[in-house]
Design a protein around this motif. Structure first.
Motif, PDB file in Angstrom:
ATOM      1  N   GLY A  21       0.836  -1.198   0.000  1.00  0.00           N
ATOM      2  CA  GLY A  21       0.000   0.000   0.000  1.00  0.00           C
ATOM      3  C   GLY A  21       0.860   1.233   0.000  1.00  0.00           C
ATOM      4  N   TYR A  28      -2.552  -4.522   4.414  1.00  0.00           N
ATOM      5  CA  TYR A  28      -2.497  -3.178   3.848  1.00  0.00           C
ATOM      6  C   TYR A  28      -1.809  -2.225   4.814  1.00  0.00           C
ATOM      7  N   TRP A  36      -5.628  -2.668  -5.520  1.00  0.00           N
ATOM      8  CA  TRP A  36      -6.432  -3.770  -4.989  1.00  0.00           C
ATOM      9  C   TRP A  36      -6.960  -4.683  -6.078  1.00  0.00           C
TER      10      TRP A  36
END
Length: 120
Positions: free
Chosen positions: A22, A77, A59
């Motif tokens: 992330g 994440y 994602w």
């Protein structure tokens, strides 16, 4: 995971996990711990629209590719909320959502449905 293979690690029979992924940054005015010192692992997206676009690509494209192609079994994440000067969270420092929860839910469902389809 190619780098692990290239270093000679045998990944056969192991559950692969991305311990941290992330790092998309988004500063939200009046929701930062220290606006003059804020930073992100990636660039500060500058707008909710760009943040959402990059999150969706991460994602629904990259994560699904790793699950379906590399058989990734877990992903964490980074990070759930901003932490002091880091603005990498899905929520701000004071827990204000950067994107609506229903959008996060839809993205999560899309990942789940895509991975269920490829894994059978």
């Amino acid at each position: 995971f190619d780098s692990l293979r290239n270093m000679g690690f045998n990944l056969e029979g192991r559950a692969l996990a991305a311990g941290e992924y992330g790092g998309l940054g988004l500063a939200v005015v009046e929701h930062e711990w220290s606006p003059d010192r804020s930073w992100a692992y990636g660039s500060n997206q500058g707008s909710v629209e760009l943040f959402l676009e990059d999150l969706q690509a991460l994602w629904t494209d990259r994560l699904v590719q790793l699950v379906c192609g590399e058989k990734l079994m877990a992903a964490v994440y980074t990070q759930w909320s901003d932490v002091e000067t880091e603005i990498n969270g899905l929520l701000t420092y004071n827990r204000h959502p950067k994107i609506p929860f229903n959008v996060m839910y839809k993205l999560s469902r899309a990942v789940l449905e895509s991975t269920e389809a490829c894994l059978g």
